[in-house]
Design a protein around this motif. Structure first.
Motif, mmCIF file in Angstrom:
data_model
loop_
_atom_site.group_PDB
_atom_site.id
_atom_site.type_symbol
_atom_site.label_atom_id
_atom_site.label_comp_id
_atom_site.label_asym_id
_atom_site.label_seq_id
_atom_site.Cartn_x
_atom_site.Cartn_y
_atom_site.Cartn_z
ATOM 1 N N GLY A 49 -11.333 27.910 -5.614
ATOM 2 C CA GLY A 49 -11.082 28.072 -4.184
ATOM 3 C C GLY A 49 -11.773 29.304 -3.628
ATOM 4 N N ARG A 50 -11.742 30.399 -4.380
ATOM 5 C CA ARG A 50 -12.417 31.619 -3.948
ATOM 6 C C ARG A 50 -13.934 31.430 -3.905
ATOM 7 N N ALA A 51 -14.465 30.749 -4.910
ATOM 8 C CA ALA A 51 -15.904 30.493 -4.947
ATOM 9 C C ALA A 51 -16.331 29.603 -3.779
ATOM 10 N N ASP A 52 -15.546 28.574 -3.504
ATOM 11 C CA ASP A 52 -15.863 27.673 -2.390
ATOM 12 C C ASP A 52 -15.801 28.416 -1.052
ATOM 13 N N PHE A 53 -14.844 29.350 -0.928
ATOM 14 C CA PHE A 53 -14.710 30.121 0.300
ATOM 15 C C PHE A 53 -15.940 31.005 0.503
ATOM 16 N N ALA A 54 -16.400 31.643 -0.574
ATOM 17 C CA ALA A 54 -17.590 32.484 -0.497
ATOM 18 C C ALA A 54 -18.827 31.645 -0.206
ATOM 19 N N LYS A 55 -18.908 30.456 -0.808
ATOM 20 C CA LYS A 55 -20.040 29.565 -0.550
ATOM 21 C C LYS A 55 -20.086 29.179 0.925
#
Length: 303
Positions: A252-258
């Motif tokens: 979820g954090r990675a997707d948010f940064a993406k």
């Protein structure tokens, strides 16, 4: 009535008539005249003329110049659409020229003012505007490998109401001889010191430091110049809770940064978002400070 009486009566009537006419016809007589104040007209300074920069570039005999350009709202890096037909025609012309001259690059310089608010992920609003123009040119068939982007402070700019007219300049140059060496050095720099973000999944925004903004600019530049390269975004967590839940949390954090990088002009297809959950800690999970360091998202490059 005697002649004397008649004579005196006539004199009296004459005097009374004179007094009556004097009072009737001379209304201002007997009053003090007051000089009127001179009326002065307030002079309002003329508003400065809005600055306007053309969509213009030249290389030898090839040239294009029209008094239209990409426009932006104050404190914004979003292009105002639609573009004029003259600018669209210029893009088509530029595409043909660069296609026939693979050794040429277009330098796009975005202007900004010091008092503008920069909410982009780039070091300054000028570079963010140049990046937006670059992305539009790429959508219209011009390779990103033939576009360089820069930002420049231009405090002389004057908006038209709340819009800057063409705060972008252009120039055509030769491809740098040492371009490949420079890109290899840039790759090594990013991999050795990647962009690390610390935030919770539910946050609505990411606030970057100047150093982090420069890292975003470096990553964006490398991706533009190396078509096969991708940005790798990896989400990490501490070891609190079940591993499966932490893997999902890291994703979820990675997707948010993406999504954040994509909103700031890095193509979604060039970003790979994954999660390592609690599997790659950088500090001990036995302290709150260590756990905070482990709750991170790392953005780097992959060839």
């Amino acid at each position: 009535m005697t002649r004397t009486t008649t004579y005196l009566l006539g004199i009296l009537i004459t005097i009374l008539a004179g007094i009556f006419l004097y009072l009737k016809l001379c209304s201002s007589c007997g009053t003090q005249m007051v000089a009127e104040e001179p009326v002065t007209e307030e002079i309002v300074p003329a508003a400065p003329e809005a600055s306007s920069y053309p969509f213009a570039f030249r290389d030898g005999d090839y040239a294009y110049n029209v008094n239209d350009n990409y426009n932006f709202k104050v404190s914004s890096s979003t292009i105002l659409m639609p573009l004029s037909q003259k600018v669209s025609d210029g893009i088509t012309s530029l595409k043909g020229f660069l296609s026939e001259n693979a050794n040429k690059v277009m330098n796009v310089t975005g202007y900004y003012k010091a008092d503008e608010t920069n909410t982009s992920a780039f070091p300054n609003l000028g570079l963010a505007r140049a990046n937006a123009v670059k992305n539009h040119l790429v959508k219209n068939g011009i390779p990103s490998t033939q576009i360089n982007t820069m930002g420049a402070l231009m405090d002389d700019m004057v908006p038209k109401e709340d819009t800057y007219l063409g705060p972008v300049a252009y120039g055509i140059t030769e491809t740098a001889v040492d371009a490949e060496e420079e890109l290899n050095a840039l790759f090594d720099k990013i991999v050795a010191n990647p962009l690390v973000l610390y935030f919770e999944t539910g946050e609505a925004s990411i606030n970057l430091t100047p150093e982090q903004r420069q890292k975003v600019a470096d990553i964006s530049r490398y991706l533009d110049k190396v078509p096969s390269a991708k940005a790798q975004v990896v989400g990490h967590t501490d070891n609190t809770g079940r591993r499966a839940s932490n893997i999902a949390l890291g994703q979820g954090r990675a997707d948010f940064a993406k999504a954040y990088l994509s909103q700031n002009g890095i193509a979604d297809a060039k970003i790979v978002a994954t999660s390592k959950g609690p599997d790659a800690p950088v500090a001990s999970n036995t302290t709150d400070e260590g756990k905070a360091k482990n709750r991170r998202t790392v953005v780097t490059l992959m060839k």
